[in-house]
Structure formats: structure tokens, C-alpha cells
Design a protein around this motif. Structure first.
Motif, mmCIF file in Angstrom:
data_model
loop_
_atom_site.group_PDB
_atom_site.id
_atom_site.type_symbol
_atom_site.label_atom_id
_atom_site.label_comp_id
_atom_site.label_asym_id
_atom_site.label_seq_id
_atom_site.Cartn_x
_atom_site.Cartn_y
_atom_site.Cartn_z
ATOM 1 N N GLN A 67 -8.029 -0.848 -0.029
ATOM 2 C CA GLN A 67 -8.343 -2.034 0.762
ATOM 3 C C GLN A 67 -9.663 -1.878 1.511
ATOM 4 O O GLN A 67 -10.467 -2.779 1.576
ATOM 5 C CB GLN A 67 -7.236 -2.246 1.802
ATOM 6 C CG GLN A 67 -6.143 -3.169 1.332
ATOM 7 C CD GLN A 67 -4.987 -3.208 2.308
ATOM 8 O OE1 GLN A 67 -4.447 -2.187 2.693
ATOM 9 N NE2 GLN A 67 -4.604 -4.383 2.709
ATOM 10 N N ASP A 87 -6.040 -2.112 -4.751
ATOM 11 C CA ASP A 87 -5.360 -2.593 -3.545
ATOM 12 C C ASP A 87 -6.289 -3.568 -2.847
ATOM 13 O O ASP A 87 -7.146 -3.185 -2.065
ATOM 14 C CB ASP A 87 -5.023 -1.400 -2.648
ATOM 15 C CG ASP A 87 -4.121 -1.810 -1.481
ATOM 16 O OD1 ASP A 87 -3.954 -3.020 -1.267
ATOM 17 O OD2 ASP A 87 -3.604 -0.920 -0.795
ATOM 18 N N THR A 102 0.837 -1.206 0.000
ATOM 19 C CA THR A 102 0.000 0.000 0.000
ATOM 20 C C THR A 102 0.867 1.250 0.000
ATOM 21 O O THR A 102 0.508 2.271 -0.594
ATOM 22 C CB THR A 102 -0.945 -0.023 1.221
ATOM 23 O OG1 THR A 102 -1.714 -1.219 1.166
ATOM 24 C CG2 THR A 102 -1.869 1.162 1.237
HETATM 25 MG MG MG Z 1 -2.013 -2.724 2.281
#
Ligand code: MG
Ligand code: ATP
Length: 590
Positions: free
Chosen positions: A432, A512, A391
Motif C-alpha cells: 500500500q 496491495d 493486508t
Molecule cells: Mg491494508
């Protein structure tokens, strides 16, 4: 008692009168100078009216009542009524204009803060709790409003009345006036003691209130976790402690208020008694008239109120200074300089390159010498264990942080020289944790679009959300999504976030773990529809599912912020190294 954190206390340290802050505050009032001057005019008119009342009483007594001459007495009664009417009208306009101005000033301040906050760097939000920012935009501004409405102007009014009364008293009789002057030190001492103590309790009240509020906020947000762990009792005890401290601080403050006003009353009563005594003697001796004594008593009665008011106003000024200091601290936070820079003008899927990029959020390096390239129209998968820096790579590409070494470029342009908005414009990203706003489905999907119909949404909705899930939203684009989309399942939220990312027609797509909460069947279905779409876009995909990773043109494997392997799925599998182990043991093969 809990020892407050040093950092928290820093916020509550009161400074003495600070002119630079007041000067800065004045800038907000400046556009409304005319209104404020008008308000001051009305305030002074009302004060003159107030000052005239005892004198009119004196005239009535000395000229008519004592002499028994009631011819034209109604003149004086009319004069008294006229004064009352002027006071009434002037007070009304004064209060109205000043409150109006206060509202305008607060509006301007909120606009300013909100505009500024929107452009602050992510780093600022990492270290500033939400509750703290909320307090600035709401409570603190309210405190400043009090400074404008109940503070500055009334202080001028109070000082004017005090001066007027003193002059009137000396003109009437300097001997009696000096008795009132002799009482003054006693008043000043009482006010001083009150001010000192109240300020200290005020700090404590604010401190514990803010603690209690943050605790409350956190408890409510995490209530289900508290209930699951049966931690209600423990949580309650903590709340009780904070609540108790808050109550105690308030009680102390109440004590000082409760004692201050009666003390002032007592001193005023002593002054009245002295005036009565010495004034009485002077009447008997024929030095002063009866009307002078009555006027004097009225003046002295009016004299003490502004003094006690001024003491309170002092606190208003101080709290406003503290509140402004905090607000200015936010306003002084430098805006994200990443917003400035050249425009990125590209029309086709770009080439992305990371060259020797190292980065630390604070001290510890989380990315070490990262170099890789994503060619135009390529799909690159980032894999690696939790905390390996996947990330973070995305965060850097999105220009959330700029304190990295090395170079990140898009189509050969160093993103350091590009404005954040132009970089973000070409990127569609699904994080996410999908965040939805409490707006309609349509408004969520078209976030950032200035015109709703600019982009054909139907295809995206059909391909990503799918007819099956659109039923969940009653097939309506204006379906109202509750706060943070809490009434939706995580997968449903991801679908919307996915469609939202595509709605900007990005040239570079970053996912992500975008489909982590979507069932494999739906994911497969989305993927099939997206395949043709992805073929003409550059994409960076972080995923834990083999089906998502396998088809990538290149797989980059990270561990502890380092690239440990890269290549195609086949090549890496053939090498039977870390990626191979990772796939065989850990990656979901669905
Ligand atoms: Mg991550
Ligand atoms: N805002 C932040 N401030 C300080 N450290 C951070 C911050 N965000 C992440 N980190 C740290 O940086 C490291 C890399 O985090 P990152 O979020 O990039 O991991 P990740 O590979 O995406 O992991 P995951 O698979 O769990 O999402 C971690 O050790 C994390 O603790």
C-alpha cells in the motif's frame, strides 16, 4: 515533571557489577588480545617511567645537589631525559594501539548487530521504536568503546601505579608512607559519595536525552502536519519541557563533578602539608634526606590522580555494562525462525491455499477461519472495508508471522515447512505504501538482484513505468532517488514499486492497493499491458477500483476478518448481496 514510563525506566536501571556481561564483552576483545596485551605492555612501561621520575629526582638531590658534587651530574640528567623519552614513546604506542583496537571492536559489534537486526521477525519492529534501535547501533557502541579505550586498560594502569607508588613510598620511608595511608579513608569516602550521586544523575541525563531525541525525530518527520495544525507553539512548549529536564539533569551532574575534583585537590593538599610538616621535622632530626622528602612529595602528588581517575573509570565501566546489556538484549532476540526450512522448488505459477486460518497480532483475532484457494494462473481480488484483514492475509502469506492456526500452502507445501526466503523469492509484492531507498532508480529496481543485468528490465520499464514517466527520471536509470523517494509523487513511487516487484520475475504477484495513487488513465494503461502477463501468473489483488476487481477470476469479500462472500463479479452482482451493495455504493467505478 513527567513521570517516566515504567518501560523506559527499565532501560535505565543500573545493575551492580555484572560479570556475565563483562565476560560476554570480552568475547569481542578476544580476537585482539595480542594488541591489547601489547598496549598493556606499553602502558606499564610508561607507568614504570612515571614511577622512576621522583626517584631520579631524589638521586639528583641527595647525590649531587645537597653534596655539591657536580661531577657526572649530567648522567642523572640524561637518565631523567631518557625516562621522559620512554614515557613519551610508550604512551604514544599505548594510546595508538588501544584506540585502534577500540575501533576494530566497535566495527565488529556494529556488523554483528546489523546482521542480526536484518533477520529479526517483523514482530520485533512492531514493538521497538526506530530511535531505540538507532541508539544501540551508534551511541551505545560508542560507550562500550570507551570501556576498552579509556576503561579497562587504564584501570589496570592506575592500579599498577598506585601499587608502585605505595611500594616506593614504603621503601623510602614507612613513617611518611603511613601518613598518606591515613588520608586514604577520606579519599574513599569522597569518591563513594561522588560515584553514588553521579551515577544517579547519569541515569537521568541519559533518560531525558533519549526522550528529547525521540521527540525531535518525530517532530521533524511530522513537521508539515504540525505546521498545518498550527501546533508549533504547543510542540515548542513540549520540547522546552524536555530540554529543561535534560539541562537540569546535566546541571546536577556538573555540580558533582565541579565539587569532586577540588575536594580531591584539597585532600591532596592536606596530605602534602602533612608530609611537609612531618618530613621537615625528620629532616631536621636527620632521619631522612632532603631528596627523600622531595621524592615523597612527588609520589603523593601522583598518588591522588589515579584514585580520582579510578572513580571516573568506575562510571565508564558501569555505563558500558548498561550499554552492553541493551545491545545484548537485541542480540538475544531470537532470529526469525521462519528463515529456516525447506526450499520451495517450483517453476510455474503456483496454487495458493488458505485453510481455516485464524490469526491475532496480539490478543484480538483479526482473521477468523479464513479458507480460500487461488488456482494456478488465477487472479483473485480481495475486497472489504478498512481494517477487515486484507493486508494481514498478505502478511501471513509472506511469512511475516507464524502464530496463526490453520494451514497456508503453496502448491500443496505447507509454508510453515518452507524457508521464508524461498517463499519470498517467488512472490512479487507491491505494498500500500511504496517504500523506496535513497539509491538510484536502477538500484531500487534491481533490489535483491545479485547481478544487475540478470533480468531484462527494459520491457518492464516500458510496460510499467512507461516512457511518459521515464521522462520524470530524465530517462536515466541512474537517476538518484532521494530519501524514501520523498521528492516523487506517491503515484510515481508506486510505479517504481510495481516495476521492482516484477523485476524478480515472480510466479505469484501480490498487489496491495498497488495502483491506488495512480490516475485511472495510467492504471488502465498498465493493466492492459499487464493482462497478458497476469494470465500466466497467479495473482492476489487488493483494490478498491471496480475496473481492477471486475476481471478477477474470483472475488473474496472480507468484513471484520471473515470471508462474507466469494465468487465471480457477475455471480456476486447477480446475488445482489453485500458485494453488490459495496460496489454500487462505495467502490470507485473508474
Ligand atoms: Mg491494508
Ligand atoms: N502490526 C499490527 N499489530 C497489531 N494490529 C494490527 C497490526 N497491523 C494491523 N493490525 C490490525 O489488524 C486489523 C486488520 O488490518 P489490515 O491491515 O489487515 O487491514 P486492511 O484490510 O488491509 O485495511 P486497509 O484497507 O485499511 O488497508 C486492523 O484492525 C488493524 O488495526
Amino acid at each position: 515533571m513527567e513521570t517516566p514510563f515504567l518501560e523506559d525506566l527499565e532501560d535505565y536501571k543500573l545493575k551492580e557489577y555484572d560479570w556475565t556481561i563483562l565476560k560476554r564483552l570480552y568475547k569481542y576483545a578476544k580476537p585482539y588480545t595480542r594488541k591489547l596485551v601489547l598496549s598493556l605492555f606499553f602502558l606499564l612501561t610508561a607507568s614504570i617511567g612515571e614511577l622512576s621520575l621522583p626517584y631520579i629526582t631524589k638521586l639528583a638531590i641527595d647525590k649531587y645537589i645537597v653534596t655539591g658534587q657536580f661531577h657526572n651530574f649530567w648522567h642523572i640528567i640524561l637518565l631523567y631525559l631518557a625516562a621522559l623519552l620512554i614515557i613519551f614513546i610508550a604512551s604514544y604506542y599505548q594510546s595508538y594501539t588501544v584506540q585502534l583496537t577500540g575501533q576494530y571492536i566497535m566495527y565488529d559489534m556494529r556488523v554483528n548487530i546489523f546482521r542480526h537486526i536484518q533477520y529479526l521477525p517483523v514482530k520485533f519492529f512492531n514493538r521497538t521504536p526506530v530511535g531505540k534501535i538507532m541508539t544501540r547501533v551508534t551511541n551505545d557502541i560508542e560507550v562500550i568503546n570507551e570501556l576498552f579505550t579509556a576503561g579497562v586498560l587504564t584501570i589496570i594502569g592506575d592500579v599498577f601505579i598506585l601499587a608502585g607508588i605505595l611500594i616506593a613510598m614504603f621503601l623510602l620511608n614507612s613513617y611518611l608512607a603511613s601518613i598518606v595511608i591515613l588520608i586514604l579513608p577520606l579519599i574513599f569516602l569522597t569518591s563513594f559519595l561522588f560515584r553514588k550521586n553521579v551515577r544517579e544523575t547519569y541515569n537521568r541525563v541519559r533518560f531525558w536525552l533519549s526522550k528529547m531525541n525521540s521527540f525531535l525525530q518525530e517532530s521533524i518527520s511530522g513537521i508539515s502536519i504540525i505546521q498545518i495544525f498550527n501546533a508549533e507553539r504547543q510542540n515548542f512548549n513540549r520540547f522546552d519541557e524536555l530540554n529543561n529536564e535534560y539541562k537540569q539533569a546535566n546541571l546536577d551532574s556538573i555540580f558533582y563533578y565541579a565539587i569532586f575534583y577540588p575536594a580531591i585537590e584539597l585532600i591532596a593538599a592536606i596530605a602534602t602539608a602533612l608530609i611537609l610538616f612531618f618530613g621537615g621535622i625528620n629532616i631536621i632530626k636527620g632521619i631522612i634526606t632532603f631528596g627523600v622528602l622531595v621524592a615523597f612529595l612527588q609520589y603523593s602528588y601522583r598518588f591522588f590522580r589515579p584514585i580520582s581517575d579510578l572513580t571516573e573509570k568506575y562510571n565508564i565501566v558501569l555505563s558500558a555494562i548498561v550499554a552492553s546489556e541493551r545491545i545484548f538484549k537485541i542480540l538475544d532476540e531470537p532470529e526469525d525462525k521462519q528463515y529456516f526450512g525447506n526450499e520451495l522448488l517450483i517453476k510455474k505459477a503456483p496454487l495458493i491455499s488458505f485453510q481455516n486460518v485464524s490469526f491475532a497480532y496480539d490478543e484480538k483475532l483479526v482473521l477468523h477461519d479464513i479458507s480460500f484457494e487461488v488456482a494456478s494462473n488465477q487472479r483473485v481480488a480481495l475486497v472489504g472495508p478498512t481494517g477487515s484483514g486484507k493486508t494481514t492475509i498478505v502478511n501471513l502469506l509472506l511469512k511475516f508471522y507464524d502464530n496463526y492456526s490453520g494451514t497456508i500452502s503453496i502448491d500443496g507445501c505447507d509454508i510453515r515447512n518452507l524457508s521464508a526466503s524461498s517463499v519470498r523469492k517467488i512472490i512479487g509484492v507491491v505494498f500500500q505504501e511504496p517504500f523506496l531507498f535513497s539509491k538510484s532508480l536502477k538500484e531500487n529496481l534491481y533490489l535483491g538482484h545479485t547481478e544487475f543485468q540478470e533480468y531484462p528490465m527494459d520491457k518492464i520499464i516500458h510496460d510499467v513505468i512507461g516512457d511518459k514517466f521515464m521522462k520524470r527520471f530524465k530517462n536515466k536509470l541512474d537517476y538518484k532517488i532521494g530519501e524514501r523517494g520523498i521528492e516523487l509523487s506517491t503515484g510515481e513511487r508506486q510505479l517504481i514499486a510495481f516495476a521492482r516487484a516484477l523485476s524478480v520475475n515472480p510466479l505469484l504477484l501480490i498487489l496491495d492497493e498497488a495502483t491506488a495513487s495512480i490516475d485511472p488513465e495510467t492504471e488502465y494503461w498498465i493493466q492492459k499491458r499487464l493482462d497478458s502477463w497476469l494470465a500466466s501468473h497467479t495473482s492476489l489483488i487488493i483494490a478498491h477500483r471496480l475496473s481492477t476487481i471486475k476481471h478477477a477470476n474470483q472475488i473474496i469479500m472480507l468484513a471484520d476478518g471473515r470471508i462474507i462472500e466469494h465468487g465471480t463479479h457477475e455471480k456476486l452482482m447477480k446475488n445482489k448481496s453485500k458485494y453488490y451493495l459495496f460496489c454500487n455504493h462505495f467502490i470507485q467505478t473508474a
